[in-house]
Every structure is written in structure tokens, then in C-alpha cells.
Design a protein around this motif. Structure first.
Motif, mmCIF file in Angstrom:
data_model
loop_
_atom_site.group_PDB
_atom_site.id
_atom_site.type_symbol
_atom_site.label_atom_id
_atom_site.label_comp_id
_atom_site.label_asym_id
_atom_site.label_seq_id
_atom_site.Cartn_x
_atom_site.Cartn_y
_atom_site.Cartn_z
ATOM 1 N N LEU A 229 0.839 -1.187 0.000
ATOM 2 C CA LEU A 229 0.000 0.000 0.000
ATOM 3 C C LEU A 229 0.879 1.242 0.000
ATOM 4 C CD1 LEU A 229 -2.623 -1.132 2.655
ATOM 5 C CD2 LEU A 229 -3.046 -0.800 0.208
ATOM 6 N N PRO A 230 0.494 2.269 -0.742
ATOM 7 C CA PRO A 230 1.294 3.500 -0.727
ATOM 8 C C PRO A 230 1.229 4.166 0.642
ATOM 9 C CG PRO A 230 -0.791 3.850 -1.883
ATOM 10 C CD PRO A 230 -0.700 2.375 -1.607
ATOM 11 N N ALA A 231 2.346 4.737 1.056
ATOM 12 C CA ALA A 231 2.404 5.390 2.362
ATOM 13 C C ALA A 231 3.380 6.550 2.288
ATOM 14 C CB ALA A 231 2.830 4.407 3.437
ATOM 15 N N GLU A 232 3.070 7.609 3.046
ATOM 16 C CA GLU A 232 3.931 8.766 3.138
ATOM 17 C C GLU A 232 4.315 9.005 4.595
ATOM 18 O OE1 GLU A 232 1.979 12.070 1.382
ATOM 19 O OE2 GLU A 232 1.801 11.154 -0.598
ATOM 20 N N ASP A 233 5.411 9.682 4.796
ATOM 21 C CA ASP A 233 5.859 10.063 6.140
ATOM 22 C C ASP A 233 6.054 8.845 7.033
ATOM 23 O OD1 ASP A 233 6.645 11.806 8.168
ATOM 24 O OD2 ASP A 233 4.620 11.887 9.006
ATOM 25 N N THR A 234 6.586 7.749 6.487
ATOM 26 C CA THR A 234 6.901 6.597 7.331
ATOM 27 C C THR A 234 8.397 6.401 7.479
ATOM 28 O OG1 THR A 234 6.948 4.953 5.530
ATOM 29 C CG2 THR A 234 4.794 5.481 6.502
ATOM 30 N N ALA A 235 9.209 7.222 6.808
ATOM 31 C CA ALA A 235 10.666 7.126 6.952
ATOM 32 C C ALA A 235 11.091 7.850 8.229
ATOM 33 C CB ALA A 235 11.363 7.730 5.745
ATOM 34 N N ILE A 236 11.904 7.181 9.029
ATOM 35 C CA ILE A 236 12.327 7.718 10.321
ATOM 36 C C ILE A 236 13.829 7.538 10.454
ATOM 37 C CG2 ILE A 236 12.157 7.419 12.828
ATOM 38 C CD1 ILE A 236 9.298 6.508 12.415
ATOM 39 N N ARG A 237 14.507 8.585 10.918
ATOM 40 C CA ARG A 237 15.947 8.477 11.118
ATOM 41 C C ARG A 237 16.220 7.595 12.325
ATOM 42 N NH1 ARG A 237 20.360 13.074 10.021
ATOM 43 N NH2 ARG A 237 22.209 11.772 10.324
ATOM 44 N N GLY A 238 17.027 6.579 12.129
ATOM 45 C CA GLY A 238 17.290 5.603 13.174
ATOM 46 C C GLY A 238 16.885 4.221 12.708
ATOM 47 N N SER A 239 16.976 3.278 13.582
ATOM 48 C CA SER A 239 16.680 1.887 13.242
ATOM 49 C C SER A 239 15.357 1.471 13.876
ATOM 50 C CB SER A 239 17.806 0.966 13.735
ATOM 51 O OG SER A 239 17.537 -0.374 13.401
ATOM 52 N N LEU A 240 14.393 1.104 13.037
ATOM 53 C CA LEU A 240 13.118 0.606 13.536
ATOM 54 C C LEU A 240 13.237 -0.883 13.821
ATOM 55 C CD1 LEU A 240 10.604 2.449 11.187
ATOM 56 C CD2 LEU A 240 11.379 3.099 13.475
ATOM 57 N N ASP A 241 12.579 -1.324 14.886
ATOM 58 C CA ASP A 241 12.727 -2.707 15.318
ATOM 59 C C ASP A 241 11.362 -3.389 15.303
ATOM 60 O OD1 ASP A 241 13.695 -5.083 16.805
ATOM 61 O OD2 ASP A 241 15.446 -3.816 17.161
ATOM 62 N N SER A 242 10.884 -3.845 16.439
ATOM 63 C CA SER A 242 9.654 -4.628 16.485
ATOM 64 C C SER A 242 8.420 -3.745 16.383
ATOM 65 C CB SER A 242 9.615 -5.467 17.768
ATOM 66 O OG SER A 242 9.672 -4.636 18.899
ATOM 67 N N VAL A 243 7.275 -4.375 16.047
ATOM 68 C CA VAL A 243 6.010 -3.675 15.900
ATOM 69 C C VAL A 243 4.923 -4.475 16.602
ATOM 70 C CG1 VAL A 243 5.623 -4.779 13.645
ATOM 71 C CG2 VAL A 243 4.294 -2.761 14.272
ATOM 72 N N ALA A 244 3.989 -3.766 17.251
ATOM 73 C CA ALA A 244 2.814 -4.379 17.867
ATOM 74 C C ALA A 244 1.605 -3.549 17.483
ATOM 75 C CB ALA A 244 2.958 -4.436 19.390
ATOM 76 N N VAL A 245 0.535 -4.213 17.033
ATOM 77 C CA VAL A 245 -0.643 -3.536 16.519
ATOM 78 C C VAL A 245 -1.810 -3.676 17.490
ATOM 79 C CG1 VAL A 245 -2.370 -3.492 14.674
ATOM 80 C CG2 VAL A 245 0.042 -3.791 14.114
ATOM 81 N N ASP A 246 -2.489 -2.571 17.753
ATOM 82 C CA ASP A 246 -3.745 -2.575 18.498
ATOM 83 C C ASP A 246 -4.863 -2.506 17.461
ATOM 84 O OD1 ASP A 246 -5.984 -2.142 20.007
ATOM 85 O OD2 ASP A 246 -5.295 -0.307 20.967
ATOM 86 N N ASP A 247 -5.444 -3.661 17.106
ATOM 87 C CA ASP A 247 -6.439 -3.641 16.044
ATOM 88 C C ASP A 247 -7.839 -3.317 16.554
ATOM 89 O OD1 ASP A 247 -6.916 -6.081 17.232
ATOM 90 O OD2 ASP A 247 -6.201 -7.257 15.551
ATOM 91 N N THR A 248 -7.962 -2.879 17.809
ATOM 92 C CA THR A 248 -9.220 -2.276 18.254
ATOM 93 C C THR A 248 -9.267 -0.796 17.877
ATOM 94 O OG1 THR A 248 -8.398 -1.679 20.450
ATOM 95 C CG2 THR A 248 -9.338 -3.884 20.187
ATOM 96 N N THR A 249 -8.093 -0.190 17.715
ATOM 97 C CA THR A 249 -8.023 1.220 17.331
ATOM 98 C C THR A 249 -7.348 1.411 15.982
ATOM 99 O OG1 THR A 249 -5.896 1.516 18.471
ATOM 100 C CG2 THR A 249 -7.906 1.938 19.741
ATOM 101 N N GLY A 250 -6.702 0.365 15.458
ATOM 102 C CA GLY A 250 -5.994 0.501 14.196
ATOM 103 C C GLY A 250 -4.715 1.293 14.309
ATOM 104 N N ARG A 251 -4.041 1.183 15.464
ATOM 105 C CA ARG A 251 -2.767 1.876 15.643
ATOM 106 C C ARG A 251 -1.635 0.868 15.783
ATOM 107 N NH1 ARG A 251 -5.871 5.843 18.839
ATOM 108 N NH2 ARG A 251 -5.383 4.750 20.776
#
Length: 483
Positions: A229-251
């Protein structure tokens, strides 16, 4: 994770993060604030030597699963099963190809473990019975340049039980029965994956080359079409690691590691944090400043609490609604963590498993599920009442056979009662287990309760329409009881 269902109860620890935890000699980080409120800890020594890589919690049973690799990550691993009160090691499942990540499918009572492979055994994906610890299936990953690095991160879509695995340069959707891939998508250098069942999207992190200032980014995949999916403003300076999703809020909550920022003659250290993304808009919405350099994140949607393991020996506790840190209990040498409504389980170098729960004069509670139904297929008119003995405020999460009940989200507790009126009819006959998880509050402990109901075959062609009418009547009656 989840993950486990929604409150994603697992976290992947990257090899770089593992080295940082073991050495504990990286650039200095900000000192942790005093822990407030206080927390109590239960420590369980794990029988199997090695380094914990990931943790997952079965939210229905409270059983914890720890993926432990060999000390240097090149030898065999083990899945350690911890259960009971006081907790103890119940089973150890050997993994010849090592251990990378673990995820729980609560609705189908399965545990998925990924193994990266080593000189003695190939990379593989192992399925374990969540109740018995018995291996149900193990599928090796084929060798080849496309699969370099073997199987790494795994997440389960609770809607259909499909596991999604990062294998080499691919994101794979697997058939839950055969573990054969049903779809693949090239995702070079992706580090972790989690599923947002609310929007039907996968969220991936791409860590970047190192922590010396390069940009990392977050990616999103439409699971129905299996395309980026196309996305903007997802590049972040530094190293991104793990991810956890709250799919009751979609965050989505993404670990940003601390970054060494080079200057002309010297270098400075920028502290890490948790970056929050809205999955629907695929945009960054907030940054949570946690007390140190985070190496892993886990969230619990029921209690609206998030946890970040910090390299400097604390766990940052933050509120999911306000994005503010509310506590920082100390845990020496944390390596991975997973959470549920009762607290957080932190695997530490050693290895050991530490359960943290908030201390204080909390009143024990009892959750009782009271289905007032003779349910049938296609019938919506099923009111489910939950009674909380000794309860206070807080919320109740409802599930049917481990899956959230649409329309019941997180219902408030009023005068010791909470109500669930499903938005969708039952689609199959037979026994269905309704479970309710009470979040508790500052002075009342969390608790769970469950009760089976029998869904009868539908014989009335008008049952759906009648069920709809009954549902609206029940909504009106329940609404009249609330202040």
C-alpha cells in the motif's frame, strides 16, 4: 502476536538488539525516572540455557511461550512453556534449527515458532499444540538465495488463522493446515510483521543498515489483494525494530532504537522511542518518549496499556489512549516481552521470565459470563451479560471461541454489570465458548470468566429479521440502564 489476538502479545528481538542487551556497553542513555506506581515481580528460572528471542502469551489460558536460541544464535533452540500459579516450566520443545519468533493462535489453540536454521538443521516453521506442548507439524524452509536468513518473524491473522512469516526476502501467507504458502510478496530486509485485523493490513518494519543515522521506514500490505500500500511520512531516522498492533483502534506501535548521530569531530546519542502509526491512513500520528533505549514493545488493548523493554534495565509502561509514560519498573537485562490484561511477562538474559503486576491494595474480582440465549444460526438476538463481583470501573472485552465479538469491543462496567449484543449472527451450529476479560482498574484486579453456549441450526427463514428486531430492542433496554 497477538497475537495473539489484537493486544499483540509477542515481540521480536533483532540480532542487533540481542547483542546490545548482552553487552550492555553501547552509548549512554538517559537515566530512568523512578517507578510510579510500584510493581511486584515473580521470577521463573528457565531450564534451558540460551538467549530469549521472543515471548507470546495465550490470553485465554495465561500460558506463556518463550522462544530461546543458543547463546551465539548459531545452535539449536527451544520453546519453553511456562504456566501455573506460582508459574513454572511446564514443557520444553526442542528446535534443532534454533528459535527466532513465536506467535499464538488462541482461537485454534496453536503456537507457531520460526527457526532461522544453522549448520546442523534447516530453517523451519513449527506448529505446537498450545495445551499439550506437542509438536503438530514442522515444515522446513527451502534453501536458496531468496530465503537467506531463514524464517524470522511470524504473526497470525485471528480472523482465519493464517500465519504470516518473513522468510528471507519474502512475506509469506501460509495455509494453516498445510503450512504451504498461498501468497508471497518480496519485502527485502523487513525486520518484523504484525497484523491489523481491523483494516485487514499487515504492518512491517524495515530496520535500515545500522543505528548510525540511516533512515528506516514502515510498510503496509493489503492482505486481501496481497499488495504493498502506498504510504507517506513513514521514513524515520534511526533503526526501527519490532512492531505491535492494536487492532481495536488501528494503531501500530513501532520501536525506534537509539541513534548515534555523527557530527564533524564527535558523535552524539539520540534516545529512542515508540513511533505510533495510524494503519488506515498509513501515517505517523504520535511519538512516545520512553525512559531509555527501547528494544521491544508489547501492548494490551483490554487494559489500554503498552510496555517497552529498555536496554538500560527498565520497562517503560505507557497509556495507549494518552501516549504518556505512567511507570518504569526495573528489570535487569530484559530481552523480550509480552503482555495481557494481568500484566507483562519479561524474558531476561540468563534466561528467566519475570511477570510484572502493579502493586497495591487491589481487590480480587470474579468475572461470570451469563448468556441469556437459546442461540441459533442467523439469529442476532443474543444478549450476553457479564457480572463482575467486587469490581469497580474498567472495561470488559468479549470473545467467542477466542475471536472478538463484533459490536462488543470494550464495554463499560456499570454497577457490576457489562453487556454484549453481537452485531453479526452466529454462522455455524454447535458449542461456542463465550469469554469475558475484565480489565480491572487502579483498585480492582483483572479477572476472566467463560461459559459455553449451544448454537442450534436455523429452521426459521425469518430468524434473522426477528433477531435484528430483538437486537434493537435489547440495545434500547441496555441503554436505559446506563447513566
Amino acid at each position: 502476536m497477538i497475537g495473539s489476538r489484537s493486544a499483540r502479545s509477542r515481540v521480536l528481538l533483532s540480532a542487533g538488539a540481542l547483542a546490545a542487551v548482552t553487552a550492555l556497553t553501547a552509548a549512554p542513555v538517559a537515566s530512568a525516572a523512578p517507578a510510579a506506581p510500584a510493581y511486584t515481580a515473580q521470577r521463573t528460572v528457565l531450564d534451558d540455557a540460551g538467549q530469549p528471542r521472543a515471548v507470546a502469551v495465550h490470553r485465554t489460558t495465561g500460558t506463556t511461550y518463550v522462544a530461546v536460541s543458543s547463546g551465539d544464535g548459531t545452535g539449536p533452540g527451544v520453546l519453553t512453556v511456562v504456566d501455573g500459579n506460582p508459574p513454572g516450566v511446564r514443557a520444553s520443545v526442542p528446535l534443532a534449527g534454533g528459535a527466532s519468533d513465536v506467535a499464538v493462535d488462541e482461537a485454534r489453540n496453536r503456537v507457531y515458532v520460526t527457526s532461522p536454521g544453522n549448520d546442523g538443521a534447516p530453517s523451519s516453521i513449527t506448529v505446537v499444540d498450545a495445551s499439550t506442548g506437542v509438536v503438530l507439524q514442522q515444515v522446513p524452509v527451502p534453501p536458496g538465495s531468496d530465503f537467506a536468513g531463514g524464517a524470522r518473524a511470524v504473526a497470525v491473522d485471528g480472523r482465519d488463522g493464517a500465519p504470516y512469516v518473513l522468510v528471507g526476502d519474502q512475506l509469506r501467507r501460509l495455509d494453516p493446515a498445510s503450512l504451504l504458502p498461498t501468497a508471497t510478496l518480496r519485502e527485502s530486509e523487513a525486520g518484523d510483521v504484525d497484523i491489523d485485523e481491523r483494516t485487514g493490513a499487515a504492518v512491517l518494519t524495515f530496520p535500515g543498515v545500522s543505528t548510525s543515522g540511516e533512515f528506516s521506514y514502515v510498510g503496509f500490505v493489503d492482505l486481501s489483494r496481497f499488495v504493498d500500500l502506498p504510504a507517506e511520512d513513514t521514513a524515520i531516522r534511526g533503526s526501527l525494530d519490532s512492531v505491535a498492533v492494536d487492532d481495536t483502534t488501528g494503531r501500530a506501535y513501532v520501536v525506534r532504537r537509539g541513534t548515534v548521530v555523527p557530527n564533524f569531530l564527535t558523535a552524539s546519542f539520540a534516545a529512542g522511542g515508540i513511533e505510533v502509526f495510524d494503519v488506515a491512513s498509513r501515517a505517523r500520528s504520535a511519538t512516545i518518549t520512553v525512559p531509555g533505549d527501547p528494544i521491544g514493545v508489547s501492548i494490551d488493548a483490554t487494559s489500554r496499556t503498552g510496555y517497552a523493554a529498555e536496554r538500560n534495565g527498565v520497562v517503560g509502561v505507557f497509556d495507549l489512549d494518552t501516549n504518556t509514560v505512567v511507570g518504569s519498573p526495573g528489570v535487569p537485562s530484559p530481552a523480550a516481552l509480552a503482555s495481557d490484561a494481568a500484566g507483562v511477562q519479561v524474558a531476561t538474559v540468563g534466561p528467566a521470565l519475570v511477570r510484572l503486576t502493579q502493586a497495591g491494595s487491589t481487590t480480587p474480582t470474579t468475572t461470570t459470563v451469563q448468556p441469556s440465549v437459546n442461540a441459533s444460526v442467523g439469529n442476532l438476538g443474543s444478549l450476553i451479560t457479564v457480572a463482575i463481583a467486587n469490581g469497580g470501573g474498567g472495561r470488559v472485552a468479549f470473545t467467542a471461541d477466542g475471536a472478538p465479538i463484533l459490536g462488543c469491543g470494550f464495554q463499560p462496567v456499570v454497577n457490576g454489570l457489562s453487556y454484549c449484543i453481537p452485531e453479526r449472527p452466529f454462522d455455524r451450529a454447535g458449542e461456542v465458548v463465550i469469554e469475558a476479560t475484565y480489565s480491572g482498574d487502579d483498585t480492582h484486579a483483572a479477572s476472566r470468566g467463560a461459559a459455553p453456549i449451544t448454537v442450534a441450526p436455523s429452521t426459521d427463514p425469518f430468524s434473522y429479521a426477528l433477531g435484528q428486531a430483538l437486537r434493537f430492542l435489547q440495545l434500547f433496554l441496555v441503554g436505559s440502564r446506563l447513566p
